[in-house]
Motif scaffolding. Structure first.
Motif, short mmCIF file in Angstrom:
data_model
loop_
_atom_site.label_atom_id
_atom_site.label_comp_id
_atom_site.label_asym_id
_atom_site.label_seq_id
_atom_site.Cartn_x
_atom_site.Cartn_y
_atom_site.Cartn_z
N THR A 26 0.84 -1.20 0.00
CA THR A 26 0.00 0.00 0.00
C THR A 26 0.87 1.25 0.00
O THR A 26 1.85 1.34 0.75
CB THR A 26 -0.91 0.01 1.24
OG1 THR A 26 -1.68 -1.20 1.26
CG2 THR A 26 -1.85 1.20 1.22
N GLN A 30 -2.34 9.62 1.62
CA GLN A 30 -2.18 10.82 0.81
C GLN A 30 -1.66 12.00 1.63
O GLN A 30 -0.85 12.79 1.13
CB GLN A 30 -3.50 11.16 0.12
CG GLN A 30 -3.91 10.12 -0.92
CD GLN A 30 -5.11 10.53 -1.74
OE1 GLN A 30 -5.68 11.60 -1.56
NE2 GLN A 30 -5.50 9.67 -2.67
N ARG A 45 -3.75 13.76 -4.92
CA ARG A 45 -4.91 13.05 -5.47
C ARG A 45 -4.83 12.94 -6.99
O ARG A 45 -5.12 11.90 -7.57
CB ARG A 45 -6.19 13.77 -5.06
CG ARG A 45 -6.55 13.58 -3.59
CD ARG A 45 -7.70 14.48 -3.17
NE ARG A 45 -8.03 14.29 -1.76
CZ ARG A 45 -8.69 15.16 -1.03
NH1 ARG A 45 -9.11 16.31 -1.58
NH2 ARG A 45 -8.95 14.92 0.25
N VAL A 48 -2.05 10.37 -7.92
CA VAL A 48 -2.50 8.99 -7.70
C VAL A 48 -3.54 8.59 -8.74
O VAL A 48 -3.52 7.47 -9.26
CB VAL A 48 -3.06 8.83 -6.27
CG1 VAL A 48 -3.74 7.47 -6.10
CG2 VAL A 48 -1.94 8.99 -5.25
N GLU A 52 -3.52 5.41 -11.28
CA GLU A 52 -4.66 4.49 -11.39
C GLU A 52 -5.04 4.31 -12.86
O GLU A 52 -5.31 3.20 -13.31
CB GLU A 52 -5.86 5.02 -10.61
CG GLU A 52 -5.73 4.89 -9.10
CD GLU A 52 -6.95 5.46 -8.39
OE1 GLU A 52 -7.98 5.67 -9.06
OE2 GLU A 52 -6.87 5.70 -7.17
N VAL A 57 -1.67 1.25 -9.93
CA VAL A 57 -2.21 1.13 -8.57
C VAL A 57 -3.73 1.05 -8.66
O VAL A 57 -4.33 1.40 -9.69
CB VAL A 57 -1.80 2.32 -7.68
CG1 VAL A 57 -0.29 2.41 -7.55
CG2 VAL A 57 -2.37 3.63 -8.22
N THR A 58 -4.33 0.58 -7.59
CA THR A 58 -5.79 0.50 -7.55
C THR A 58 -6.28 0.78 -6.14
O THR A 58 -5.61 0.37 -5.16
CB THR A 58 -6.27 -0.88 -8.02
OG1 THR A 58 -7.69 -0.88 -8.15
CG2 THR A 58 -5.86 -1.98 -7.06
N PRO A 59 -7.39 1.48 -5.98
CA PRO A 59 -7.91 1.72 -4.63
C PRO A 59 -8.57 0.46 -4.09
O PRO A 59 -9.32 -0.21 -4.80
CB PRO A 59 -8.94 2.84 -4.85
CG PRO A 59 -9.37 2.69 -6.27
CD PRO A 59 -8.18 2.17 -7.02
N THR A 65 -4.45 2.83 -1.31
CA THR A 65 -4.02 2.68 -2.70
C THR A 65 -2.96 1.59 -2.77
O THR A 65 -1.87 1.73 -2.20
CB THR A 65 -3.45 4.00 -3.24
OG1 THR A 65 -4.47 5.02 -3.13
CG2 THR A 65 -3.05 3.86 -4.69
N ARG A 68 -0.53 -2.68 -7.87
CA ARG A 68 -1.14 -3.86 -8.46
C ARG A 68 -0.12 -4.97 -8.69
O ARG A 68 1.03 -4.74 -9.06
CB ARG A 68 -1.80 -3.50 -9.79
CG ARG A 68 -2.99 -2.59 -9.61
CD ARG A 68 -3.70 -2.36 -10.90
NE ARG A 68 -4.08 -3.63 -11.51
CZ ARG A 68 -4.47 -3.75 -12.77
NH1 ARG A 68 -4.51 -2.71 -13.54
NH2 ARG A 68 -4.81 -4.93 -13.25
#
Length: 254
Positions: A26, A30, A45, A48, A52, A57-59, A65, A68
Motif C-alpha cells: 500500500t 495521501q 490526489r 494517484v 490508477e 495502482v488501484t484503490p 491505494t 497492483r
C-alpha cells in the motif's frame, strides 16, 4: 520549481518500478505523501489518479491505494492451437496455463449456451444471413478466483446440433475442446484469422472481469475455417489487459 502532479506521479511511478513499493503493498496515505513531497493534498490526489489510469495502482477498500500485482499469464500465439495439443486433450486456455507454469481445472471455465439470432457480424463470419439462428457458447475463464477473460463462440447449428458444444456443463466441451468436437463432426479446423484491438471496458465487462479503475481490455476476434474454407466458428474474446502477456513465435516467411 514547485512539484506539480505530473512530477509527483513520475516520482511515485519510478519508486514503484524500483521496488520501493512492491506489488501488493500500500502506498503511504495521501496526507503523508503530501507532507513528504511538500505538495498539497489535491496534487497528491491527481498524481494517484494518474497512476490508477495507467493501471499501476488501484484503490482497495479499507486498505488504501495498493500497487497492483502483475503476474501476467502467457497467451500463446499459433502454438496454442496446435493440433497435437487439442487432438490429445489439451485445450487452448489450458495450453496457456501450462506455458505459464500454472495449474488449471475443469471448473476454471464456465459455459452458457443458447440459441440466438445472428447479428450482421456473426452472420458474415459464418456465411449466414442476419437473423438466422446460431448457437452462442459464452465462457468465463478464471485463474483461481481471478477472472481473466470471456470468450463467446458462435456456430452454425447444422455443424454442432446434439454435440457436447451445446452442453452448458462447466469446462471444455470435451478433453480436446470445441475443435475436437468439430473434427468429429467432419469439420476439422485448418486455418484461422485473428484480429485484436484495445478499448476501455463496458460496465458489464468491468463487473464480470473485476477490473480495477483505468484498466483497458483486449478484444479478440477469431474466425476458424476448414481446409476447404468452410467457416465453422466465430469467436469474440474480452481479455483483462494486465492479466496476459501476448506471446508469439513463428517462422519468418521468405
Amino acid at each position: 520549481m514547485s512539484t506539480g502532479y505530473r512530477e509527483l506521479a513520475d516520482e511515485l511511478r519510478d519508486a514503484i518500478r524500483r521496488g520501493v513499493y512492491p506489488p501488493g503493498t500500500t502506498l503511504p496515505k495521501q496526507e503523508e505523501l503530501a507532507a513528504e513531497h511538500g505538495v498539497n493534498i489535491n496534487t497528491v490526489r491527481k498524481a494517484v489518479a494518474s497512476l490508477e489510469a495507467e493501471g499501476l495502482v488501484t484503490p482497495v477498500r479499507r486498505r488504501g491505494t495498493v500497487v497492483r500485482e502483475r503476474p501476467p499469464m502467457k497467451r500463446l500465439g499459433i502454438e496454442r492451437y496446435a493440433k497435437s495439443k487439442w487432438k490429445y486433450g489439451l485445450v487452448a486456455f489450458a495450453a496457456d496455463r501450462e506455458a505459464s507454469g500454472r495449474d488449471w481445472k475443469r471448473g476454471d471455465q464456465t459455459n452458457k449456451v443458447r440459441k440466438v439470432r445472428a447479428d450482421s457480424k456473426v452472420a458474415e463470419a459464418l456465411s449466414m444471413k442476419p437473423g438466422d439462428v446460431v448457437y452462442e457458447r459464452a465462457r468465463l475463464v478464471k485463474d483461481g478466483d481471478t477472472p481473466t477473460h470471456t470468450l463467446t463462440s458462435y456456430y452454425n447449428p447444422a455443424h454442432v446440433e446434439g454435440t457436447p458444444l451445446v452442453d452448458p456443463k462447466p469446462g471444455p466441451a470435451t478433453p480436446g475442446g470445441g475443435f475436437a468436437v468439430l473434427t468429429l463432426q467432419g469439420f476439422e479446423p485448418d486455418h484461422m484469422v485473428e484480429s485484436f484491438h484495445a478499448r476501455m471496458p463496458e460496465r458489464e465487462e468491468i463487473e464480470t472481469l473485476a477490473l480495477p479503475a483505468g484498466e483497458p481490455v483486449m478484444i479478440l476476434e477469431r474466425r476458424t475455417f476448414t481446409k476447404d474454407g468452410t467457416p465453422i466458428e466465430f469467436a469474440l474474446g474480452v481479455h483483462a489487459a494486465s492479466r496476459f502477456e501476448w506471446s508469439y513465435s513463428f517462422q519468418l516467411p521468405e
